[in-house]
Design an enzyme around this catalytic site. Structure first.
Site, PDB file in Angstrom:
ATOM      1  N   LYS A  38       0.842  -1.203   0.000  1.00 37.26           N
ATOM      2  CA  LYS A  38       0.000   0.000   0.000  1.00 37.26           C
ATOM      3  C   LYS A  38       0.881   1.260   0.000  1.00 37.26           C
ATOM      4  CE  LYS A  38      -0.286  -0.424   5.029  1.00 37.26           C
ATOM      5  NZ  LYS A  38      -1.075  -1.008   6.133  1.00 37.26           N
ATOM      6  N   ARG A 136     -10.828  -0.250  14.292  1.00 34.55           N
ATOM      7  CA  ARG A 136     -10.441   0.536  13.129  1.00 34.55           C
ATOM      8  C   ARG A 136     -11.243   0.064  11.918  1.00 34.55           C
ATOM      9  NH1 ARG A 136      -4.223   0.849  10.986  1.00 34.55           N
ATOM     10  NH2 ARG A 136      -4.839  -1.134  10.091  1.00 34.55           N
ATOM     11  N   TYR A 256      17.636  29.243   9.932  1.00 33.68           N
ATOM     12  CA  TYR A 256      16.456  29.974  10.390  1.00 33.68           C
ATOM     13  C   TYR A 256      16.376  29.981  11.910  1.00 33.68           C
ATOM     14  CZ  TYR A 256      14.378  30.046   5.713  1.00 33.68           C
ATOM     15  OH  TYR A 256      14.122  30.270   4.399  1.00 33.68           O
ATOM     16  N   MET A 304      13.385  24.067   4.144  1.00 30.62           N
ATOM     17  CA  MET A 304      12.531  23.350   3.193  1.00 30.62           C
ATOM     18  C   MET A 304      13.360  22.503   2.220  1.00 30.62           C
ATOM     19  SD  MET A 304       9.810  24.855   0.433  1.00 30.62           S
ATOM     20  CE  MET A 304       8.830  25.705   1.667  1.00 30.62           C
TER      21      MET A 304
HETATM   22  C1  LIG Z   1      -0.332  -1.993   6.789  1.00 30.36           C
HETATM   23  C2  LIG Z   1      -0.925  -3.273   7.200  1.00 30.36           C
HETATM   24  C3  LIG Z   1      -0.122  -4.421   7.285  1.00 30.36           C
HETATM   25  C4  LIG Z   1       1.384  -4.385   7.182  1.00 30.36           C
HETATM   26  O1  LIG Z   1       1.871  -3.902   8.427  1.00 30.36           O
HETATM   27  P1  LIG Z   1       3.427  -3.781   8.742  1.00 30.36           P
HETATM   28  O2  LIG Z   1       3.451  -3.366  10.162  1.00 30.36           O
HETATM   29  O3  LIG Z   1       3.945  -2.723   7.824  1.00 30.36           O
HETATM   30  O4  LIG Z   1       4.046  -5.092   8.487  1.00 30.36           O
HETATM   31  C5  LIG Z   1      -0.751  -5.630   7.525  1.00 30.36           C
HETATM   32  N1  LIG Z   1      -2.095  -5.701   7.714  1.00 30.36           N
HETATM   33  C6  LIG Z   1      -2.880  -4.591   7.677  1.00 30.36           C
HETATM   34  C7  LIG Z   1      -4.328  -4.730   7.921  1.00 30.36           C
HETATM   35  C8  LIG Z   1      -2.322  -3.347   7.430  1.00 30.36           C
HETATM   36  O5  LIG Z   1      -3.101  -2.263   7.425  1.00 30.36           O
END
Ligand SMILES: *Cc1c(COP(=O)(O)O)cnc(C)c1O
Length: 369
Positions: A38, A136, A256, A304
């Site tokens: 992702k 979640r 800065y 930046m």
């Molecule tokens: C992002 C995610 C993972 C991978 O998690 P990592 O901690 O990066 O290995 C696995 N399962 C779900 C549901 C996730 O959202």
């Protein structure tokens, strides 16, 4: 090229990535190990990452958004692609056409996907997520207990999964509690392969592995076992050339806010990376860079597009305009920068900017597993 030589270089070691995949496969030897890609492969380039993993035998991939799955499908003809955010509103036709597997998180998604399957007169692949303690995504206990199982009949249930909230804390009692809830609630669903472990979950032991593990961040070199030696190989290196070196003649300040005082005799090197590139402003005056075998600390605030390094302690000839400076380096580079910024390696990775020259080193030749 002049434009290239003044740029920071982000090197992504696909050989280390595939070595990390193999390492996780050895840790979970009786499970399938998927690749979580992702957010553009955690910022590293989803196509390069997914192709490299596919070549070493990874057959299942997880994305967050429908669009991520649609973009990935043409490059991974024969892999399972799961969509973590479930069945998008009005996403049925696209999901089916691309052969994606939605991870159904609530009753409405099951109802819509099942209705679409009936309409199409074919069984459609699906996964179901159970929420066991993160609150979640996924079915709550009441949602599973109230589920009419016949709704699932038009669907081909490929996976039942849940997600751990505290997997990187091996002693956290929530891990066992979530596992117990997972085992109890998945009994109420049709039999299907199960999945619970993310990267850190894999290191909680074989009882967390089930039929499929879902590592993301460990593939990319972040330590899934904080406090212990990082079992993963570093995948990311960030380096940039020195633009200018200042020999300080009079007492003054750097950057800065004039936060860092400097005296005569000190030397400051300016490097073209800043918070717009994902180098966190929170590491101002804290992080270190590596120049050859030396370390130099940041002097003053991250701008930046620039940072300043205190190179007064280094031999003059070691730091000149054009000298390469490493900003993410070594076996724990992502974790160290994250620690200095008060964040986690995940956030450093996924915010790495778009102005770098990105270089992919080829995977080491490994046999498909
Ligand atoms: C992002 C995610 C993972 C991978 O998690 P990592 O901690 O990066 O290995 C696995 N399962 C779900 C549901 C996730 O959202």
């Amino acid at each position: 090229m002049a434009s290239e030589s003044a740029k920071a270089i982000l090197t992504i070691d696909l050989g280390a990535l595939t070595a990390n995949y193999a390492r996780l496969c050895r840790e979970a030897p009786v499970s399938e190990v998927a690749g979580v890609v992702k957010a553009n492969g955690y910022g590293l380039g989803v196509l390069e990452v997914a192709r490299a993993l596919r070549e070493v035998g990874c057959r299942s991939f997880f994305v967050a958004h429908l669009d991520e799955g649609l973009a990935l499908r043409p490059h991974l003809a024969d892999a399972a692609i799961y969509v973590l955010h479930g069945l998008a509103p009005r996403g049925e036709a696209d999901t089916e056409a691309a052969g994606l597997i939605p991870i159904l998180n609530q009753p409405d998604e099951i109802a819509r996907w099942a209705a679409f399957a009936r309409h199409r007169e074919r069984r459609l692949p699906a996964a179901v997520q159970i929420d066991t303690g993160m609150c979640r995504l996924g079915f709550s206990r009441a949602g599973i207990e109230g589920l009419n199982r016949s709704l699932l009949e038009p669907l081909d249930l490929r996976l039942v999964m849940s997600h751990l909230a505290c997997a990187e804390e091996a002693d956290n009692p929530l891990n066992q509690r979530q596992q117990a809830r997972f085992d109890e609630l998945r009994e109420r669903l049709p039999r299907a392969p199960a999945s619970l472990a993310n990267s850190s979950g894999i290191f909680l032991g074989s009882s967390f592995h089930y039929q499929l593990c879902r590592p993301g961040v460990a593939l990319y070199g972040v330590n899934p076992t904080p406090g212990r030696v990082n079992p993963m190989a570093p995948v990311v290196k960030l380096e940039a050339p020195v633009l200018q070196v200042h020999d300080v003649i009079e007492a003054g300040t750097v950057g800065y806010g004039a936060t860092r005082a400097i005296g005569p005799g000190s030397r400051i090197a300016t490097v073209p990376v800043g918070y717009a590139d994902g180098y966190p402003r929170a590491v101002s005056d804290r992080a270190a860079a590596r120049i050859g075998s030396w370390k130099a600390s940041l002097a003053g605030r991250v701008s930046m597009d620039l940072i300043s390094l205190d190179v007064g302690g280094l031999p003059r000839e070691a730091v000149q305009p054009g000298t390469m400076v490493e900003l993410i380096f070594g076996p724990n580079g992502l974790d160290e920068l994250a620690e200095a910024a008060g964040t986690i390696g995940y956030e450093i990775l996924t915010r790495l900017g778009t102005r770098f020259a990105r270089r992919y080193t080829r995977p080491a030749v490994e046999r498909p597993v």
